[in-house]
Write an enzyme that holds these catalytic residues in place. Structure first.
Site, PDB file in Angstrom:
ATOM      1  N   GLU A 113      10.677 -15.181  -7.675  1.00  0.00           N
ATOM      2  CA  GLU A 113       9.397 -15.871  -7.746  1.00  0.00           C
ATOM      3  C   GLU A 113       8.920 -16.020  -9.183  1.00  0.00           C
ATOM      4  O   GLU A 113       9.319 -15.261 -10.070  1.00  0.00           O
ATOM      5  CB  GLU A 113       8.364 -15.128  -6.908  1.00  0.00           C
ATOM      6  CG  GLU A 113       8.258 -13.670  -7.254  1.00  0.00           C
ATOM      7  CD  GLU A 113       7.559 -12.875  -6.149  1.00  0.00           C
ATOM      8  OE1 GLU A 113       7.875 -13.069  -4.972  1.00  0.00           O
ATOM      9  OE2 GLU A 113       6.695 -12.063  -6.502  1.00  0.00           O
ATOM     10  N   CYS A 126       4.848 -16.880 -15.589  1.00  0.00           N
ATOM     11  CA  CYS A 126       5.392 -15.540 -15.440  1.00  0.00           C
ATOM     12  C   CYS A 126       6.717 -15.706 -14.703  1.00  0.00           C
ATOM     13  O   CYS A 126       6.748 -16.263 -13.603  1.00  0.00           O
ATOM     14  CB  CYS A 126       4.393 -14.723 -14.621  1.00  0.00           C
ATOM     15  SG  CYS A 126       5.013 -13.126 -14.103  1.00  0.00           S
ATOM     16  N   CYS A 133      15.193  -5.403  -8.563  1.00  0.00           N
ATOM     17  CA  CYS A 133      15.072  -4.595  -9.778  1.00  0.00           C
ATOM     18  C   CYS A 133      15.640  -3.215  -9.486  1.00  0.00           C
ATOM     19  O   CYS A 133      15.463  -2.697  -8.384  1.00  0.00           O
ATOM     20  CB  CYS A 133      13.609  -4.477 -10.200  1.00  0.00           C
ATOM     21  SG  CYS A 133      13.364  -3.602 -11.764  1.00  0.00           S
ATOM     22  N   CYS A 137      10.304   1.798  -9.715  1.00  0.00           N
ATOM     23  CA  CYS A 137       8.922   2.270  -9.892  1.00  0.00           C
ATOM     24  C   CYS A 137       8.235   2.245  -8.517  1.00  0.00           C
ATOM     25  O   CYS A 137       8.225   1.205  -7.848  1.00  0.00           O
ATOM     26  CB  CYS A 137       8.180   1.391 -10.896  1.00  0.00           C
ATOM     27  SG  CYS A 137       9.007   1.315 -12.508  1.00  0.00           S
ATOM     28  N   CYS A 140       5.622  -0.538  -7.316  1.00  0.00           N
ATOM     29  CA  CYS A 140       5.970  -1.950  -7.511  1.00  0.00           C
ATOM     30  C   CYS A 140       6.800  -2.443  -6.330  1.00  0.00           C
ATOM     31  O   CYS A 140       7.782  -1.805  -5.941  1.00  0.00           O
ATOM     32  CB  CYS A 140       6.752  -2.098  -8.816  1.00  0.00           C
ATOM     33  SG  CYS A 140       7.455  -3.731  -9.063  1.00  0.00           S
ATOM     34  N   GLY A 188      12.240  -8.009 -11.819  1.00  0.00           N
ATOM     35  CA  GLY A 188      13.361  -7.557 -12.633  1.00  0.00           C
ATOM     36  C   GLY A 188      12.963  -6.892 -13.937  1.00  0.00           C
ATOM     37  O   GLY A 188      11.820  -6.972 -14.392  1.00  0.00           O
ATOM     38  N   CYS A 364       4.081  -9.105  -8.618  1.00  0.00           N
ATOM     39  CA  CYS A 364       4.924  -7.956  -8.396  1.00  0.00           C
ATOM     40  C   CYS A 364       5.820  -8.028  -7.159  1.00  0.00           C
ATOM     41  O   CYS A 364       5.969  -7.051  -6.443  1.00  0.00           O
ATOM     42  CB  CYS A 364       4.072  -6.692  -8.334  1.00  0.00           C
ATOM     43  SG  CYS A 364       2.680  -6.717  -9.462  1.00  0.00           S
TER      44      CYS A 364
HETATM   45  N1  SAH Z   1      10.276  -4.615 -15.292  1.00  0.00           N
HETATM   46  C1  SAH Z   1       9.314  -5.041 -16.260  1.00  0.00           C
HETATM   47  C2  SAH Z   1       8.599  -6.337 -15.952  1.00  0.00           C
HETATM   48  C3  SAH Z   1       8.142  -6.621 -14.557  1.00  0.00           C
HETATM   49  S1  SAH Z   1       6.629  -6.054 -13.914  1.00  0.00           S
HETATM   50  C4  SAH Z   1       8.292  -3.950 -16.489  1.00  0.00           C
HETATM   51  O1  SAH Z   1       8.254  -3.015 -15.721  1.00  0.00           O
HETATM   52  O2  SAH Z   1       7.578  -4.024 -17.470  1.00  0.00           O
HETATM   53  C5  SAH Z   1       5.308  -6.532 -14.944  1.00  0.00           C
HETATM   54  C6  SAH Z   1       4.185  -5.488 -14.977  1.00  0.00           C
HETATM   55  O3  SAH Z   1       3.546  -5.366 -13.686  1.00  0.00           O
HETATM   56  C7  SAH Z   1       4.698  -4.100 -15.327  1.00  0.00           C
HETATM   57  O4  SAH Z   1       3.813  -3.487 -16.230  1.00  0.00           O
HETATM   58  C8  SAH Z   1       4.662  -3.402 -13.985  1.00  0.00           C
HETATM   59  O5  SAH Z   1       4.626  -2.005 -14.108  1.00  0.00           O
HETATM   60  C9  SAH Z   1       3.416  -3.993 -13.374  1.00  0.00           C
HETATM   61  N2  SAH Z   1       3.312  -3.807 -11.918  1.00  0.00           N
HETATM   62  C10 SAH Z   1       4.307  -3.729 -11.007  1.00  0.00           C
HETATM   63  N3  SAH Z   1       3.818  -3.537  -9.777  1.00  0.00           N
HETATM   64  C11 SAH Z   1       2.474  -3.490  -9.887  1.00  0.00           C
HETATM   65  C12 SAH Z   1       1.406  -3.328  -8.957  1.00  0.00           C
HETATM   66  N4  SAH Z   1       1.635  -3.169  -7.665  1.00  0.00           N
HETATM   67  N5  SAH Z   1       0.136  -3.351  -9.436  1.00  0.00           N
HETATM   68  C13 SAH Z   1      -0.107  -3.527 -10.758  1.00  0.00           C
HETATM   69  N6  SAH Z   1       0.863  -3.690 -11.680  1.00  0.00           N
HETATM   70  C14 SAH Z   1       2.144  -3.675 -11.259  1.00  0.00           C
END
Ligand code: SAH
Length: 383
Positions: A113, A126, A133, A137, A140, A188, A364
């Site tokens: 997406e 974005c 990924c 985390c 996420c 990713g 996300c």
């Molecule tokens: N893998 C990379 C980029 C993708 S996510 C990274 O981790 O930086 C982009 C941002 O969104 C990251 O800071 C990630 O931690 C955050 N993110 C992911 N899931 C989220 C959620 N449910 N709520 C808020 N931020 C989130």
């Protein structure tokens, strides 16, 4: 605690199962490479520049509109240079059309997406760098599903080019028609698909017809903090903005929220960020998702403030976007305000990210996750 192999899995490593990559596309190649390819097809080298001008300069991909090419070779050149990489599955809009989310199916059925966000002074996309990924985390949505495969350079670039075309069509009311900013904050981990992401950035910043002609400073690479790759990025002749997903100032909590912290600790990842800032002169953006009663305590704000005071850094607080079935929620606004106040008192520049696209699961990996599970993520969509 989530367990993770000490070295993140690299699907391109020797011996790793090779996932099905898509056909080659002109955005995989620089202009010289495109000329070689066109010559091999028995066409004049200058056709490479013509097709590139259509794709990057005019945002046109339909061979019928390439009237400066002889009718006899249009289809063949388009087939070879512009194979379809992204098939739109859904396009959703909210915020009165200023936020548009695209869900794509790739040639092997993987879903990724992208999000287009219009502001009065700029248009940002974005984009995703991987299908799924591998960073795991726990807050996420993309992290829950694991890694399917790396995207090719052209699959990454084409998301931006496609949405630049949407912006140029004037669909994003109240915004300039020209795409100006790209953030690697979709699905990713960009630095785990390093070579293809760097090549994609080179296409995004090269002037047309070689590329899209964006400013390096308007490109943001967001990472969980793969330390060797941050150092490598600093040594490229690119001054893109680095965003570091920190989410906790202490190793005990970060080991859980960003499991790659078990490999590279907070102090190591911050040292890499400061080395990046010193080398490029660019302020590093520290991403911090505000999670209720998990990482939002005043003492963590103070600790973060001490780590960042005097550094070339800016904190971007992201209200947590709760993922379906998650036990976590966003911090209450007063808690968020206190966190901001403490960081600012420590002399650290801090903003709270707007929550564009919430109602279209604009963050996300949630749209792709919903499509896979057959639930309807659309809610009250306008388009
Ligand atoms: N893998 C990379 C980029 C993708 S996510 C990274 O981790 O930086 C982009 C941002 O969104 C990251 O800071 C990630 O931690 C955050 N993110 C992911 N899931 C989220 C959620 N449910 N709520 C808020 N931020 C989130």
């Amino acid at each position: 605690m989530t367990s993770l192999p000490l070295i993140p899995v690299d699907p391109d490593a020797p011996g790793a199962r090779r996932a099905a990559m898509p056909p080659q596309h002109l955005a995989d190649l620089d202009l010289a490479g495109r000329k070689d390819l066109v010559t091999k097809l028995g066409e004049s080298a200058f056709r490479a520049r013509q097709v590139s001008t259509h794709y990057f300069g005019r945002l046109v991909r339909d061979p019928a509109q390439m009237t400066d090419l002889p009718a006899s070779s249009r289809e063949r050149l388009a087939d070879q240079l512009l194979p379809r990489l992204l098939t739109p599955v859904r396009e959703l809009a909210c915020d009165d059309g200023a936020t548009r989310k695209a869900l794509w199916r790739l040639h092997d059925g993987s879903l990724v997406e992208s999000v287009l966000m219009g502001y009065p002074d700029r248009v940002t996309v974005c984009i995703s760098s991987q299908a799924g990924c591998g960073m795991a985390c726990p807050f996420c949505a993309t992290g829950q599903a694991g890694l399917t495969r790396n995207l090719s350079t052209a699959e990454i670039v084409d998301q931006a080019v496609y949405l630049a075309g949407v912006a140029a069509s004037g669909k994003v009311a109240g915004s300039p028609p020209r795409l100006s900013h790209v953030v690697f904050m979709g699905m990713g981990e960009p630095l785990a698909n390093y070579n293809r992401v760097i090549a994609a950035i080179r296409r995004l910043v090269a002037p047309a017809p070689e590329g899209l002609g964006l400013s390096q400073r308007h490109i943001t690479v967001s990472t969980v903090g793969l330390v060797p790759a941050i150092h490598r990025l600093a040594s490229e002749d690119l001054s893109v903005t680095l965003a570091l997903s920190l989410h906790a100032p202490d190793d005990e909590l970060r080991d859980e929220l960003v499991p790659v912290n078990q490999r590279w600790k907070v102090c190591e990842v911050l040292d890499a960020a400061w080395a990046y800032a010193a080398r490029t002169g660019r302020r590093v953006s520290i991403e911090y998702a505000m999670i209720k009663d998990v990482n939002d305590q005043p003492w963590r704000a103070d600790l973060l403030g001490r780590l960042l005071a005097g550094k070339l850094a800016h904190v971007n607080l992201i209200p947590l976007n709760p993922t379906p079935g998650s036990r976590w929620d966003a911090s209450p606004k007063p808690v968020e305000r206190e966190f901001v106040r403490r960081l600012r008192d420590a002399g650290v520049s801090t903003t709270v990210r707007d929550t564009r696209g919430r109602e279209i699961d604009g963050a996300c990996g949630q749209l792709a996750a919903a499509e896979d599970s057959g639930t309807d993520p659309a809610g009250e969509m306008t388009a």
